[in-house]
Design a protein around this motif. Sequence first.
Motif, short mmCIF file in Angstrom:
data_model
loop_
_atom_site.label_atom_id
_atom_site.label_comp_id
_atom_site.label_asym_id
_atom_site.label_seq_id
_atom_site.Cartn_x
_atom_site.Cartn_y
_atom_site.Cartn_z
N GLY A 62 1.10 -1.29 0.17
CA GLY A 62 -0.14 0.01 0.24
C GLY A 62 0.86 1.33 0.16
N LEU A 63 0.23 2.46 0.06
CA LEU A 63 0.73 3.62 0.17
C LEU A 63 -0.29 5.05 0.09
N GLN A 64 -0.01 5.56 1.02
CA GLN A 64 0.24 6.51 1.49
C GLN A 64 0.85 7.94 0.76
N GLU A 65 0.11 9.27 0.57
CA GLU A 65 0.29 10.20 0.00
C GLU A 65 -0.16 10.98 -0.63
N LEU A 66 -0.26 12.63 -0.76
CA LEU A 66 -0.58 13.90 -0.56
C LEU A 66 -0.98 13.25 -2.51
N GLY A 67 -2.49 14.06 -2.65
CA GLY A 67 -2.55 13.21 -4.36
C GLY A 67 -3.05 14.86 -4.77
N VAL A 68 -3.17 14.90 -6.09
CA VAL A 68 -3.11 16.66 -7.20
C VAL A 68 -3.78 17.81 -6.54
N ASP A 69 -4.80 17.37 -5.37
CA ASP A 69 -5.24 18.15 -4.98
C ASP A 69 -5.39 18.64 -3.20
N GLN A 70 -3.39 17.65 -2.95
CA GLN A 70 -3.27 17.98 -1.36
C GLN A 70 -4.16 17.22 -0.46
N THR A 71 -5.10 16.99 -0.80
CA THR A 71 -5.46 16.02 -0.21
C THR A 71 -5.06 14.36 0.27
N TRP A 72 -5.74 14.09 1.20
CA TRP A 72 -4.95 12.18 1.75
C TRP A 72 -5.27 11.38 0.91
N LEU A 73 -4.36 11.00 0.41
CA LEU A 73 -4.63 9.17 -0.47
C LEU A 73 -3.64 7.96 0.27
N VAL A 74 -4.84 7.50 -0.09
CA VAL A 74 -4.45 6.09 0.90
C VAL A 74 -4.85 4.91 -0.77
N SER A 75 -3.48 4.35 -1.02
CA SER A 75 -4.27 3.06 -2.44
C SER A 75 -3.34 1.82 -1.87
N THR A 76 -3.78 0.88 -2.80
CA THR A 76 -3.20 -1.05 -2.22
C THR A 76 -3.56 -2.02 -2.68
N TRP A 77 -3.13 -2.89 -3.24
CA TRP A 77 -3.28 -3.87 -4.58
C TRP A 77 -4.36 -4.32 -3.33
N ASN A 78 -4.11 -4.77 -2.18
CA ASN A 78 -4.89 -5.71 -0.83
C ASN A 78 -5.49 -4.97 -0.41
N ARG A 79 -5.56 -4.59 0.58
CA ARG A 79 -6.09 -4.68 1.69
C ARG A 79 -5.69 -3.54 2.70
N ALA A 80 -5.79 -2.39 2.75
CA ALA A 80 -5.42 -1.42 4.10
C ALA A 80 -6.12 -0.95 4.92
N LEU A 81 -5.61 -0.68 6.78
CA LEU A 81 -6.50 -0.72 7.45
C LEU A 81 -4.91 0.53 8.68
N VAL A 82 -5.35 1.43 8.09
CA VAL A 82 -4.96 2.75 8.29
C VAL A 82 -5.29 3.69 9.72
N GLU A 83 -4.63 2.81 10.84
CA GLU A 83 -5.68 4.01 12.19
C GLU A 83 -4.71 5.35 12.07
N LEU A 84 -6.14 6.58 12.88
CA LEU A 84 -6.28 7.55 13.00
C LEU A 84 -5.76 7.45 14.56
N LEU A 85 -6.91 6.57 15.43
CA LEU A 85 -6.98 6.96 16.47
C LEU A 85 -6.88 5.81 17.27
N PRO A 86 -6.17 5.59 18.63
CA PRO A 86 -5.78 3.71 18.74
C PRO A 86 -7.54 3.84 19.77
#
Length: 727
Positions: free
Chosen positions: A489-513
């Motif tokens: 997977g990958l986390q990065e800023l998109g062309v409009d500077q919003t947060w973009l998450v992409s993955t070939w399988n499954r992404a769980l990106v935790e923001l708050l424990p």
Amino acid sequence: MIPSASAATAVAECPDERLLLQFDRGELSDPAYSSISLHVSSCDRCVETLDQLLSDGEDEADDDPLIACLKQCLRAPQSPMSLEYTALENRAKALEAEAKIRRAAAWDQGLGVDGKPVVGLRIGPYEVLGRVGRGGMGVVYRALQPRLQRTVAIKMILAGHHASDSTVARFMREGKAVARLHHANVVQVYELGEHEGLPYLAMEYVEGGCLEAKLGHEAFEPRDAAALMVILAKAVQYAHNQGVVHRDLKPANVLLAQDGTPKITDFGLAKLLDADPDDNSTVFLTETDTILGTPNYMAPEQAEGRSADIGRATDVYALGAILYALLTGHPPFQEKTKLKTLERVRATPPISPSGLRPEVPYWLEAICLTCLEKSPQRRFPTAQALADDLERWLSDERPQGTPSTITRLTRSTRKNLGKVVCGSALLMAVSGFALKKPDLMAVSGSVPDKSHQAIEQAQRDLASGRAVTLIGKTGGPKWSDWRSEKANGLQELGVDQTWLVSTWNRALVELLPDPQSDSYRINVQVRHEKNGTAGEVGLYFARKTSPFQTSKIEFFTQLTFDDVRTVRSTVLTQMVTKPGMLPVKRPHRVQLFPRLISNSERPDDYDQKLASFPGPEFEPSGELEARWNDLEIVVTPAKITAGWNGRTFSMTPAEVQKGIEFGQQEIENSLTAHPDRVRRTPRGFIPKFELRGGVGLYVRNGAASFRSFTVTPLKTSPLVRETSKEL
């Protein structure tokens, strides 16, 4: 036989040749051996008979060097004061030591007293099935008790017949200590017996591995660690009530049953608080200034050899050290050598768990550090008091046995008054620089991780009832933790500077424990980016892990939609199953469901939707039109409401749990019908739905942009508000 402490009595009549031969070969029990030895020492006739028997047996190729040396002594007796006698005595001791090493190696390799393989032999009423492992003094075998068809663990002394008196005493002491204890979280001892003159323990067989192996993967979630420690602390309190102090509590001595039940084992260093001073088995275990235990989990009074100070508080310290390891992944002190570790245990305060893992909650850290106080008087007075405070924290109440922030600061200030005064003067001298460069004023000398500081502040704001924004309208998250498939997977800023998450399988990106409350609202805007597969995007909440399974299991609830912005999205069809049937459009749907996945090396294992709560159906947007969708989750103990672009649907937590149990039953039925399936979903494991847990972003087989991610606590108790003020 187990050596007898009573004096032996010499036999009145001369023993026959058979007994003399058994005496010569060391095949008699200790009492019989002692009696015949006393008789032979005063009977010239038996000495001559024995000497003749030894001479007659020279051609039998006896290859035991120790016996050969003893025979030489019998044939040519020397004066105890002669040099020849001293040389023979030293040689006999050396040969005995060599024999002890050989015997220990044989036991370790699974060989019995006679050198034959133990597997298949009987030890008492038990049939040995295989070797399980070894410890510092014992080797453990898995065995079957045929009469009860029960699998047991057989523990025997590693050194066999050559074990020292202290080893035998320690082994016997373990049996006596555990025989007092009948508790669901203590490994049970069924029998203390002997086999061919050796003591053995028949114990409960626990086949799920140990806590140390589980810690080899990574640290526990804070609430899971606290729940496990409640169980262990109550078991230790039970042992203390029975007059038993363990003195060697550590993750390696906590076994995990198949269902995850923890069981304390290895009471070889146990101290019996009501022991008889005349009991010979206590001599080797209560020597003054003797260091007993494992340095990484040893209390300061143990590290200093102060045996008189070792008691219940020693086990409380060890419980705190285990909790520290669960929270951080390693014990409080771990140096390259045992000596350096002992030095740090004696004099150095541990690093705060949150300094190593920022998501460790404040009050749980305070509980842990209270256990690890150097002075026994400053720790929890009992293991039960520790369990009570952990339960209060798990119930969102303030612990009672931990010092407040002001108390801890005052104690530290008094102890380091000179340093504080000098530090204040230095701070005043460089205040201009400090205001310009605050990040460089860290104690460690390095720039602190701002993302960790941000999530700590977010936790404090939530605890005080204030909403927090974890992702703004542009930019990345304040803090994130990739929970699965990071390599794909990958986390990065998109062309409009919003947060973009992409993955070939499954992404769980935790923001708050932890949202810090059972009642909260999550709002986020999600845009499903152009993609050629039918992926899912959305958010998840109430994520937990199962700490008692052999593989890491993630359990969470997700709110997702499958908006695929491609040409195919408007003509997605279901498979034609009958001749003449025309393909039909498959509507898109918003769904809320709990899920069970594994983060093992095989990510497809343990991937199951345990229940399904369908929301509104919709037509996807066109290929060239990217649309932001509003997702919302409102969680309360009474109801869970999911919203997608203003359209809502809801269910109760009880309905979610019922759906989970129904989904688990479907898994059981599927595995029963198809036992050869690759998917290895754990049987008999029904997770309990909880409102609190990790919160984050979910993407499967695609890419999505996220913005305006906000968490709002819906109610705050006075106790929580009081806690947040101290934080």
